[in-house]
Design an enzyme around this catalytic site. Structure first.
Site, PDB file in Angstrom:
ATOM      1  N   GLY A 124     -10.794   6.509  10.750  1.00 13.19           N
ATOM      2  CA  GLY A 124     -10.394   5.129  10.967  1.00 13.19           C
ATOM      3  C   GLY A 124     -11.393   4.057  10.598  1.00 13.19           C
ATOM      4  O   GLY A 124     -11.022   2.879  10.525  1.00 13.19           O
ATOM      5  N   GLU A 169     -12.978  12.798  11.539  1.00 11.95           N
ATOM      6  CA  GLU A 169     -12.017  12.977  10.440  1.00 11.95           C
ATOM      7  C   GLU A 169     -12.033  11.765   9.520  1.00 11.95           C
ATOM      8  O   GLU A 169     -11.004  11.110   9.323  1.00 11.95           O
ATOM      9  CB  GLU A 169     -10.602  13.175  11.032  1.00 11.95           C
ATOM     10  CG  GLU A 169     -10.488  14.322  12.012  1.00 11.95           C
ATOM     11  CD  GLU A 169      -9.153  14.333  12.762  1.00 11.95           C
ATOM     12  OE1 GLU A 169      -8.344  13.398  12.616  1.00 11.95           O
ATOM     13  OE2 GLU A 169      -8.930  15.297  13.522  1.00 11.95           O
ATOM     14  N   PRO A 170     -13.168  11.445   8.919  1.00 10.88           N
ATOM     15  CA  PRO A 170     -13.197  10.256   8.059  1.00 10.88           C
ATOM     16  C   PRO A 170     -12.490  10.523   6.736  1.00 10.88           C
ATOM     17  O   PRO A 170     -12.594  11.608   6.165  1.00 10.88           O
ATOM     18  CB  PRO A 170     -14.695  10.031   7.823  1.00 10.88           C
ATOM     19  CG  PRO A 170     -15.288  11.402   7.901  1.00 10.88           C
ATOM     20  CD  PRO A 170     -14.466  12.151   8.935  1.00 10.88           C
ATOM     21  N   ARG A 228      -0.454   0.694  -2.192  1.00 12.52           N
ATOM     22  CA  ARG A 228      -1.011  -0.012  -1.029  1.00 12.52           C
ATOM     23  C   ARG A 228      -0.679  -1.513  -0.992  1.00 12.52           C
ATOM     24  O   ARG A 228      -0.304  -2.028   0.061  1.00 12.52           O
ATOM     25  CB  ARG A 228      -2.523   0.219  -0.922  1.00 12.52           C
ATOM     26  CG  ARG A 228      -2.909   1.711  -0.874  1.00 12.52           C
ATOM     27  CD  ARG A 228      -4.350   1.930  -0.439  1.00 12.52           C
ATOM     28  NE  ARG A 228      -4.544   1.524   0.928  1.00 12.52           N
ATOM     29  CZ  ARG A 228      -5.102   0.406   1.300  1.00 12.52           C
ATOM     30  NH1 ARG A 228      -5.596  -0.410   0.399  1.00 12.52           N
ATOM     31  NH2 ARG A 228      -5.204   0.097   2.574  1.00 12.52           N
ATOM     32  N   TYR A 242       1.438  -2.295   2.243  1.00 12.31           N
ATOM     33  CA  TYR A 242       0.674  -2.869   3.374  1.00 12.31           C
ATOM     34  C   TYR A 242       0.114  -4.249   3.065  1.00 12.31           C
ATOM     35  O   TYR A 242      -0.814  -4.698   3.753  1.00 12.31           O
ATOM     36  CB  TYR A 242      -0.516  -1.977   3.736  1.00 12.31           C
ATOM     37  CG  TYR A 242      -0.294  -0.491   3.703  1.00 12.31           C
ATOM     38  CD1 TYR A 242       0.522   0.138   4.635  1.00 12.31           C
ATOM     39  CD2 TYR A 242      -0.946   0.301   2.754  1.00 12.31           C
ATOM     40  CE1 TYR A 242       0.698   1.510   4.607  1.00 12.31           C
ATOM     41  CE2 TYR A 242      -0.778   1.674   2.730  1.00 12.31           C
ATOM     42  CZ  TYR A 242       0.055   2.269   3.657  1.00 12.31           C
ATOM     43  OH  TYR A 242       0.211   3.631   3.627  1.00 12.31           O
ATOM     44  N   CYS A 302      10.607  -1.794 -11.779  1.00 14.03           N
ATOM     45  CA  CYS A 302      11.649  -2.791 -11.543  1.00 14.03           C
ATOM     46  C   CYS A 302      11.833  -3.093 -10.067  1.00 14.03           C
ATOM     47  O   CYS A 302      12.852  -2.744  -9.463  1.00 14.03           O
ATOM     48  CB  CYS A 302      12.952  -2.304 -12.169  1.00 14.03           C
ATOM     49  SG  CYS A 302      12.744  -2.095 -13.930  1.00 14.03           S
ATOM     50  N   GLU A 303      10.821  -3.689  -9.484  1.00 11.02           N
ATOM     51  CA  GLU A 303      10.852  -4.109  -8.081  1.00 11.02           C
ATOM     52  C   GLU A 303       9.969  -5.349  -7.976  1.00 11.02           C
ATOM     53  O   GLU A 303       8.859  -5.357  -8.521  1.00 11.02           O
ATOM     54  CB  GLU A 303      10.212  -3.044  -7.170  1.00 11.02           C
ATOM     55  CG  GLU A 303      10.877  -1.724  -7.175  1.00 11.02           C
ATOM     56  CD  GLU A 303      11.637  -1.432  -5.897  1.00 11.02           C
ATOM     57  OE1 GLU A 303      11.663  -2.280  -4.991  1.00 11.02           O
ATOM     58  OE2 GLU A 303      12.199  -0.340  -5.832  1.00 11.02           O
TER      59      GLU A 303
HETATM   60  N1  LLP Z   1      -7.165  11.595  11.206  1.00  7.59           N
HETATM   61  C1  LLP Z   1      -5.860  11.373  11.387  1.00  7.59           C
HETATM   62  C2  LLP Z   1      -5.148  12.113  12.430  1.00  7.59           C
HETATM   63  C3  LLP Z   1      -5.197  10.417  10.584  1.00  7.59           C
HETATM   64  O1  LLP Z   1      -3.897  10.186  10.786  1.00  7.59           O
HETATM   65  C4  LLP Z   1      -5.909   9.704   9.600  1.00  7.59           C
HETATM   66  C5  LLP Z   1      -5.248   8.725   8.736  1.00  7.59           C
HETATM   67  C6  LLP Z   1      -7.283   9.997   9.419  1.00  7.59           C
HETATM   68  C7  LLP Z   1      -7.881  10.943  10.260  1.00  7.59           C
HETATM   69  C8  LLP Z   1      -8.129   9.320   8.391  1.00  7.59           C
HETATM   70  O2  LLP Z   1      -8.248   7.967   8.635  1.00  7.59           O
HETATM   71  P1  LLP Z   1      -9.244   7.083   7.751  1.00  7.59           P
HETATM   72  O3  LLP Z   1     -10.651   7.490   8.090  1.00  7.59           O
HETATM   73  O4  LLP Z   1      -8.957   7.329   6.328  1.00  7.59           O
HETATM   74  O5  LLP Z   1      -8.949   5.703   8.170  1.00  7.59           O
HETATM   75  N2  LLP Z   1      -2.056   5.109   3.693  1.00  7.59           N
HETATM   76  C9  LLP Z   1      -2.743   4.131   4.529  1.00  7.59           C
HETATM   77  C10 LLP Z   1      -3.643   4.794   5.541  1.00  7.59           C
HETATM   78  C11 LLP Z   1      -2.939   5.801   6.398  1.00  7.59           C
HETATM   79  C12 LLP Z   1      -3.857   6.525   7.335  1.00  7.59           C
HETATM   80  C13 LLP Z   1      -3.190   7.689   7.964  1.00  7.59           C
HETATM   81  N3  LLP Z   1      -4.012   8.466   8.840  1.00  7.59           N
HETATM   82  C14 LLP Z   1      -3.510   3.164   3.644  1.00  7.59           C
HETATM   83  O6  LLP Z   1      -3.450   3.293   2.422  1.00  7.59           O
HETATM   84  O7  LLP Z   1      -4.162   2.252   4.159  1.00  7.59           O
END
Ligand code: LLP
Length: 428
Positions: free
Chosen positions: A239, A278-279, A317, A321, A349-350
């Site tokens: 996150g 879990e980065p 993205r 978002y 085409c969007e």
């Molecule tokens: N652990 C779990 C359980 C998760 O669901 C996620 C991301 C991560 C770790 C990794 O999170 P990070 O460190 O990358 O923030 N597609 C979206 C982001 C979706 C994230 C989903 N889960 C975007 O492009 O912003």
């Protein structure tokens, strides 16, 4: 920090010109920097030096096998959310002992495969999943190490669509039922309770929500131990946000891994647990760019459109978002360059196929190359073949060398899975 920079007026990926990659491979093309991936993996892991910690790269952010191999060689494990991601992690040489299996909807087949791969932890998201895991583990004569993903009801994340830690979100088990869920799971055959898991969202640019969630988790660990459970690990998810506009300080810029680690040390050290992280984005986001070429410059009634050969199917993205990606020309603008405001759009085409609206850019001409920055996470992995556009290839750069680590599919490959029903007319 990343290794995409201008030298003598040209954008380089490490020691390779982006123009030479575009020339050799064609556009659109994803380009990843191995040195940047390694740097991010090291900075993150060094921040937790001295602690018992596993950094499990969130494979969903970038699942290219060559990227996973680089990160594995830096000692990272993997956080996977499907049988497919688990296969990728294993194919990249990551042992089950460094893999955690997350996700709200694991099937029996996936649970079985993960048990056979001896994954180090199942992040279980419901009591029904715990029951299914117990059943599958018993049938295989194996034991499943379990952490429940708890939902701390903390709002966080760069966009409503990527926040996961609120009570209304589908993720995790409700905070109020956590103790009873642990009590019931502990009595299931084939299950070993080992820890607690939490993940509150993505692209989080302040420490406060992490602190709120992690303090709640620390309190829960105490309660669960009082209840007689062995809680020897906590998984704090991912996150941590990244800078999408190139700034490293000021309003909206994310805390560095050092500050994040200091917070976690303060909360978690007294608990005497193994820490799992879990980065995803923090490791891969700024290690990749999407190179694209201008097809047309079109003067509309009110705006100027820069129509490029990358589209929302390659990088979704901005459409999904409202995400901001910096856009940089591959040839650095001269000091005398004139600037204009462009809507940067793709050929799909969007109306939502737009990378930027009224973006100030140096005057662009058809054929010019430029880069959508910070595209290494949630870029290629979220691509589709919408409009029957081939998936953009992926290139890995290391020093002065580059290699196509996933090539562009041919049209024949794109239609190869389709077959005509026997009742259809086969003439022609
Ligand atoms: N652990 C779990 C359980 C998760 O669901 C996620 C991301 C991560 C770790 C990794 O999170 P990070 O460190 O990358 O923030 N597609 C979206 C982001 C979706 C994230 C989903 N889960 C975007 O492009 O912003």
């Amino acid at each position: 920090m990343h290794h995409f920079s201008y030298r003598n007026g040209e954008m380089f990926a490490e020691d390779v010109t982006c123009a030479s990659i575009a020339e050799a491979v064609g556009t659109p093309v994803y380009v990843y920097s191995e040195a940047t991936l390694r740097r991010h993996a090291r900075v993150f892991q060094d921040a937790f030096a001295g602690l018992d910690a596993l950094a499990a790269f969130s494979v969903k952010a970038n699942s290219n096998l060559s990227v996973l191999r680089v990160l594995a060689s830096e000692g990272m494990g993997a956080d996977v959310v499907s049988g497919g991601e688990l296969k990728r992690a294993r194919a990249a040489g990551i042992p089950g002992s460094r893999i955690v299996f997350s996700g709200v909807g694991k099937t029996d087949a996936e649970l079985q495969f993960a048990l056979e791969q001896d994954v180090s932890q199942f992040n279980v998201e419901s009591e029904n999943e715990a029951a299914a895991l117990s059943r599958v583990a018993v049938s295989l004569g194996r034991r499943a190490p379990v952490a429940f993903r708890v939902n701390p009801d903390v709002a966080a994340g760069g966009h409503a669509k990527i926040s996961t830690g609120k009570a209304e979100d589908k993720f995790g088990i409700a905070w109020s039922s956590a103790r009873s869920a642990y009590a019931r799971a502990a009595s299931l055959d084939g299950i070993d309770i080992v820890g607690v898991d939490v993940h509150i969202g993505s692209q989080i640019t302040e420490l406060a929500p992490f602190e709120r969630a992690f303090r709640k988790v620390a309190g829960l660990v105490g309660d669960l131990r009082t209840d007689g459970h062995t809680i020897e690990r906590i998984d704090l998810g991912g996150g941590l946000g990244i800078s999408y506009d190139g700034r490293s300080e000021g309003e909206g810029t994310p805390p560095g891994p050092g500050d994040y680690a200091a917070l976690i040390r303060a909360i978690a050290e007294p608990l005497n647990v193994r820490l799992i992280f879990e980065p995803g984005r923090m490791i891969a986001g700024n290690a990749g760019i999407l190179l694209t070429r201008a097809i047309y410059v079109k003067q509309g009634e009110e705006r100027t459109f820069l129509i490029v050969d990358a589209a929302m199917n390659d990088l979704i993205r901005p459409a999904l978002y409202d995400a901001f990606h910096d856009i940089k020309p591959v040839r650095a603008p001269s000091p005398e360059a004139r600037y204009g405001q462009y809507d940067v759009v793709g050929p799909v085409c969007e109306t939502s196929d737009r990378f930027a609206k009224a973006r100030e850019l140096p005057e662009m001409a058809e054929g010019d190359l430029f880069a959508l920055m910070s595209a290494g996470a949630y870029g290629a992995v979220q691509a589709s073949q919408y409009n029957t556009r081939p998936l953009a290839p992926e290139v890995l750069v290391s020093g002065g060398a580059f290699h196509v680590v996933r090539r562009r599919p041919t049209f024949e490959e794109m239609i190869a899975l389709e077959s005509a029903p026997p009742w259809s007319a086969t003439s022609g």
